[in-house]
Design a protein around this motif. Structure first.
Motif, short mmCIF file in Angstrom:
data_model
loop_
_atom_site.label_atom_id
_atom_site.label_comp_id
_atom_site.label_asym_id
_atom_site.label_seq_id
_atom_site.Cartn_x
_atom_site.Cartn_y
_atom_site.Cartn_z
N THR A 40 0.83 -1.21 0.00
CA THR A 40 0.00 0.00 0.00
C THR A 40 0.86 1.26 0.00
OG1 THR A 40 -1.77 -1.18 1.14
CG2 THR A 40 -1.80 1.24 1.28
N SER A 41 1.90 1.25 0.81
CA SER A 41 2.78 2.41 0.91
C SER A 41 3.55 2.66 -0.40
CB SER A 41 3.77 2.20 2.07
OG SER A 41 4.64 3.28 2.17
N VAL A 42 4.08 1.60 -0.99
CA VAL A 42 4.82 1.76 -2.25
C VAL A 42 3.89 2.23 -3.36
CG1 VAL A 42 6.10 0.50 -4.04
CG2 VAL A 42 6.64 0.12 -1.62
N GLN A 43 2.68 1.67 -3.42
CA GLN A 43 1.72 2.10 -4.44
C GLN A 43 1.37 3.58 -4.25
OE1 GLN A 43 0.07 0.11 -7.24
NE2 GLN A 43 0.38 2.29 -7.62
N ALA A 44 1.17 4.00 -3.01
CA ALA A 44 0.84 5.40 -2.73
C ALA A 44 2.00 6.31 -3.12
CB ALA A 44 0.49 5.57 -1.26
N HIS A 45 3.22 5.87 -2.87
CA HIS A 45 4.40 6.68 -3.19
C HIS A 45 4.53 6.90 -4.70
CE1 HIS A 45 8.41 8.36 -2.64
NE2 HIS A 45 8.72 7.71 -3.75
N PHE A 46 4.33 5.86 -5.49
CA PHE A 46 4.55 5.94 -6.93
C PHE A 46 3.31 6.31 -7.74
CE2 PHE A 46 8.28 3.52 -5.68
CZ PHE A 46 9.27 4.19 -6.38
N GLY A 47 2.15 6.19 -7.15
CA GLY A 47 0.92 6.54 -7.87
C GLY A 47 0.78 5.76 -9.16
N LEU A 48 0.62 6.46 -10.27
CA LEU A 48 0.40 5.81 -11.56
C LEU A 48 1.69 5.35 -12.25
CD1 LEU A 48 -2.37 8.17 -12.96
CD2 LEU A 48 -2.65 5.93 -11.89
N GLN A 49 2.85 5.64 -11.67
CA GLN A 49 4.12 5.23 -12.28
C GLN A 49 4.28 3.72 -12.30
OE1 GLN A 49 6.82 7.70 -9.81
NE2 GLN A 49 7.76 8.17 -11.80
N ILE A 50 3.79 3.05 -11.28
CA ILE A 50 3.88 1.60 -11.23
C ILE A 50 2.57 1.03 -10.70
CG2 ILE A 50 6.38 1.62 -10.82
CD1 ILE A 50 5.78 0.61 -7.98
N ARG A 51 2.45 -0.26 -10.87
CA ARG A 51 1.31 -0.98 -10.29
C ARG A 51 1.90 -2.02 -9.36
NH1 ARG A 51 -3.62 -3.70 -12.99
NH2 ARG A 51 -4.74 -4.26 -11.11
N VAL A 52 1.40 -2.07 -8.14
CA VAL A 52 1.86 -3.04 -7.15
C VAL A 52 0.80 -4.12 -7.04
CG1 VAL A 52 2.53 -3.42 -4.75
CG2 VAL A 52 3.14 -1.26 -5.89
N LEU A 53 1.21 -5.36 -7.27
CA LEU A 53 0.29 -6.49 -7.19
C LEU A 53 0.79 -7.51 -6.19
CD1 LEU A 53 -0.34 -7.12 -11.00
CD2 LEU A 53 -1.83 -5.92 -9.40
N LYS A 54 -0.10 -7.93 -5.31
CA LYS A 54 0.21 -9.02 -4.40
C LYS A 54 -0.26 -10.31 -5.06
CE LYS A 54 -2.16 -7.20 -1.23
NZ LYS A 54 -2.96 -7.06 -0.03
N ILE A 55 0.65 -11.26 -5.16
CA ILE A 55 0.37 -12.52 -5.84
C ILE A 55 0.43 -13.66 -4.83
CG2 ILE A 55 1.11 -14.07 -7.70
CD1 ILE A 55 0.37 -11.28 -8.71
N ASP A 56 -0.63 -14.47 -4.81
CA ASP A 56 -0.58 -15.66 -3.97
C ASP A 56 -0.72 -16.91 -4.85
OD1 ASP A 56 -3.48 -16.90 -3.60
OD2 ASP A 56 -3.67 -14.71 -3.66
N GLU A 57 -0.07 -17.96 -4.42
CA GLU A 57 -0.02 -19.19 -5.22
C GLU A 57 -1.39 -19.81 -5.42
OE1 GLU A 57 2.66 -23.21 -5.66
OE2 GLU A 57 2.76 -22.07 -3.81
N LEU A 58 -2.25 -19.70 -4.44
CA LEU A 58 -3.57 -20.30 -4.54
C LEU A 58 -4.36 -19.73 -5.72
CD1 LEU A 58 -5.68 -22.22 -3.31
CD2 LEU A 58 -6.44 -20.31 -1.88
N ASN A 59 -4.34 -18.43 -5.88
CA ASN A 59 -5.11 -17.78 -6.94
C ASN A 59 -4.35 -17.63 -8.26
OD1 ASN A 59 -7.44 -17.37 -5.39
ND2 ASN A 59 -6.51 -15.58 -4.44
N HIS A 60 -3.04 -17.61 -8.20
CA HIS A 60 -2.24 -17.35 -9.40
C HIS A 60 -1.04 -18.29 -9.49
CE1 HIS A 60 -4.68 -13.83 -10.10
NE2 HIS A 60 -4.45 -13.44 -8.87
N ALA A 61 -1.30 -19.58 -9.41
CA ALA A 61 -0.24 -20.59 -9.43
C ALA A 61 0.60 -20.51 -10.70
CB ALA A 61 -0.83 -21.98 -9.26
N ASP A 62 -0.01 -20.21 -11.83
CA ASP A 62 0.73 -20.11 -13.09
C ASP A 62 1.74 -18.97 -13.07
OD1 ASP A 62 -0.62 -22.27 -14.14
OD2 ASP A 62 -2.08 -21.05 -15.23
N VAL A 63 1.36 -17.85 -12.46
CA VAL A 63 2.27 -16.70 -12.37
C VAL A 63 3.45 -17.05 -11.46
CG1 VAL A 63 2.50 -14.28 -11.66
CG2 VAL A 63 0.40 -15.07 -12.78
N VAL A 64 3.15 -17.70 -10.34
CA VAL A 64 4.21 -18.11 -9.41
C VAL A 64 5.19 -19.04 -10.12
CG1 VAL A 64 4.71 -19.32 -7.24
CG2 VAL A 64 2.76 -17.74 -7.38
#
Length: 112
Positions: A40-64
């Motif tokens: 949350t803090s990193v996203q707030a600091h950078f605003g639209l410059q970056i997107r911060v995504l939390k990835i968990d294996e249960l929902n996004h096993a292919d990405v992991v």
């Protein structure tokens, strides 16, 4: 989780993305809360410059699997399909922000 409850990860091809690979559900709740606050803090600091995504294996096993993540938490900064940085541990927030700023600034100058 039911298949219809999954949400695809959609991001612009031009965006820089900080992927935070979260520990499993059974992990330390204090660590997960710390990671959520950091995201949350990193996203707030950078605003639209970056997107911060939390990835968990249960929902996004292919990405992991595609990032070959073996330890959590892990952090991966990606832009236009290119991995710019990776760390397998909890980074210091001020150092993380400075690192992202430097990487994005350097990359912007190299693209031009």
């Amino acid at each position: 989780m039911k298949p219809d409850e999954r949400h695809p990860i959609l991001i612009s091809g031009q965006s820089a993305v900080l992927l935070i690979f979260m520990p499993p559900e059974r992990a330390d709740h204090q660590l997960k809360a710390l990671l959520t606050a950091l995201a949350t803090s990193v996203q707030a600091h950078f605003g639209l410059q970056i997107r911060v995504l939390k990835i968990d294996e249960l929902n996004h096993a292919d990405v992991v699997r595609s990032f070959a993540i073996t330890h959590t938490p892990s952090f991966v900064l990606v832009r236009m399909g290119v991995e710019l940085w990776r760390q397998e541990s909890l980074p210091n927030e001020p150092a993380l922000i400075l690192l992202i700023q430097r990487l994005l600034h350097t990359e912007n100058h190299e693209v031009r």
